[in-house]
Design an enzyme around this catalytic site. Structure first.
Site, PDB file in Angstrom:
ATOM      1  N   ASP A  78     -27.649 -38.380  -9.282  1.00  0.00           N
ATOM      2  CA  ASP A  78     -26.391 -38.212  -8.543  1.00  0.00           C
ATOM      3  C   ASP A  78     -26.426 -36.846  -7.859  1.00  0.00           C
ATOM      4  OD1 ASP A  78     -26.227 -36.873 -11.052  1.00  0.00           O
ATOM      5  OD2 ASP A  78     -24.062 -36.721 -10.848  1.00  0.00           O
ATOM      6  N   GLU A 143     -24.636 -36.474 -13.742  1.00  0.00           N
ATOM      7  CA  GLU A 143     -24.837 -35.104 -14.241  1.00  0.00           C
ATOM      8  C   GLU A 143     -23.913 -34.105 -13.581  1.00  0.00           C
ATOM      9  OE1 GLU A 143     -26.350 -30.999 -14.392  1.00  0.00           O
ATOM     10  OE2 GLU A 143     -26.147 -32.232 -12.615  1.00  0.00           O
ATOM     11  N   GLU A 144     -23.651 -34.279 -12.291  1.00  0.00           N
ATOM     12  CA  GLU A 144     -22.970 -33.215 -11.548  1.00  0.00           C
ATOM     13  C   GLU A 144     -21.625 -32.821 -12.163  1.00  0.00           C
ATOM     14  OE1 GLU A 144     -24.097 -31.254  -9.480  1.00  0.00           O
ATOM     15  OE2 GLU A 144     -25.863 -32.194  -8.617  1.00  0.00           O
ATOM     16  N   HIS A 367     -26.499 -27.849  -3.757  1.00  0.00           N
ATOM     17  CA  HIS A 367     -25.109 -27.962  -3.282  1.00  0.00           C
ATOM     18  C   HIS A 367     -24.875 -27.248  -1.950  1.00  0.00           C
ATOM     19  CE1 HIS A 367     -23.739 -28.515  -7.788  1.00  0.00           C
ATOM     20  NE2 HIS A 367     -24.839 -29.177  -7.481  1.00  0.00           N
TER      21      HIS A 367
HETATM   22 ZN   LIG Z   1     -28.935 -30.683 -10.549  1.00  0.00          ZN
END
Ligand SMILES: [Zn+2]
Length: 393
Positions: A78, A143-144, A367
């Site tokens: 993800d 995970e995020e 990100h």
């Molecule tokens: Zn990561």
């Protein structure tokens, strides 16, 4: 061994890079990873993995070998959203390979490493490096926002019982020995509602919260006095209040605290700090729990207390990584610690499995707008993952 691995990876390189590019082209926000997971499962099947599992919460796990020593590679698939597509020089879901880089959202964080592990599984199988080993290539979900939860379920629900875990988050090919922890606390301050025209008849929860806000600010400053690298941190990140209307005295005020944890800090040790922050008031505190639904429809709850973890320089897993790196690249690896949190919180802490980090890509790109990953990192990471099983104790 090095030469055999290099040759095998070279033979697969074009497919590996095309696959990494394709993964970037598939948007896979947290909880919406079905398409990318099915694509990875199909690739694993085509690459003749011994077994491919899509589990209850939607992780995909490819299995190679069936030996007693079990090694798990984890890459979350993800990623965070793109809010500024017009600001990207290349399309964020283009997966363009240009000037030696793979461009796009999740290139570094962390589809490059995911692709590298999927292809390492094949190299391991082709060269018989799975002798005495079981290799799990896990591409995990969610995970995020829910660090560790997807991988925790991958391991526990499927009874994988790995002896070693490699977290493949971007480390610029440095051997990574852990990271700080993080926790979210919620402090609730009660008040008594009254009409806004008669405040003396109520108790304003926001006014009561001021004392706690001041204590949080003071403690946060004290932490900042400590030497960098060894200090926890504390930040008040959000305040909410409830009142029946804008002309009513608020009946409660809620504060959210982001607390970064250093090695050794536990729920019990931080509980004392929270008790001290609310001492003398009738406020209460709790560890924040976040809930979400996986793409398979399962409810996942993250209890937001994720302790720091680290692995020692002398641990057999660390030594194995260093040896594999030295054979591959002819020099000592840089040792490093991540600045962000990873799925290692589940394996190193909750499950007590020796865990280490090594990944393609640039941590600082995670990100970010114009995220990319050097192609050479993808190839080297694939070689490293292929070689590592041979060096495990
Ligand atoms: Zn990561």
């Amino acid at each position: 061994m090095k030469t055999r691995v290099e040759k095998a990876v070279q033979a697969l390189e074009a497919r590996l890079l095309a696959f990494a590019s394709e993964l970037v082209q598939i948007e896979s926000l947290t909880g919406k990873e079905e398409k990318v997971v099915r694509r990875i499962a199909a690739e694993m099947k085509q690459l003749s993995y011994d077994r491919v599992i899509i589990d209850r919460v939607g992780n995909v796990i490819g299995v190679i070998g069936n030996g007693p020593t079990k090694l798990l590679f984890d890459s979350h698939v993800d990623h965070v959203a793109v809010h500024d597509p017009e600001a990207w020089e290349l399309p964020p879901y283009g997966g363009v390979i240009n000037n030696g880089n793979l461009y796009g959202r999740a290139a570094s964080d962390m589809k490059a490493s995911a692709a590298a592990t999927v292809y390492a599984g094949v190299v391991i199988k082709q060269l018989g490096l799975d002798a005495g080993k079981t290799i799990y290539v896990c591409c995990s979900v969610m995970e995020e926002d829910y660090d560790g939860e997807g991988l925790y379920h991958a391991i526990v629900d499927n009874s994988l019982q790995p002896d070693y875990v490699v977290i493949c988050e971007p480390s610029y090919l440095r051997v990574t020995l852990g990271h700080m922890g993080r926790a979210i606390y919620k402090i609730t301050v009660p008040g008594i509602s009254a009409h806004g025209s008669a405040p003396e008849k109520g108790v304003n929860a926001i006014y009561k919260a001021q004392q706690i806000v001041a204590r949080v600010e003071q403690l946060a400053k004290e932490y900042m006095q400590r030497p960098a690298g060894e200090r926890p941190s504390l930040a008040l990140t959000k305040i909410e209040s409830t009142a029946v209307s804008l002309n009513a005295i608020p009946a409660s005020c809620t504060l959210y605290l982001d607390r970064r944890l250093i090695p050794g800090e536990t729920e019990e040790s931080v509980a004392q700090e929270m008790d001290a922050l609310i001492a003398g008031t009738d406020a209460t505190w709790e560890i924040y729990e976040a809930e979400c639904t996986s793409w398979t429809g399962e409810t996942i709850t993250l209890r937001s207390f994720l302790p720091a973890w680290e692995i020692g320089r002398e641990h057999p897993l660390t030594k194995s990584c260093i040896k594999a790196y030295k054979e591959l690249l002819g020099q000592e690896p840089q040792l490093y610690k991540w600045t962000f949190s990873t799925n290692g919180v589940a394996t190193a802490n909750r499950l007590g499995i020796p865990t280490i980090g090594f990944g393609a890509g640039i941590e600082a790109m995670a990100h970010k707008t114009n995220e990319y990953c050097p192609v050479s990192d993808i190839v080297t990471a694939c070689q490293f993952y292929s070689l590592l099983p041979a060096y495990l104790p």
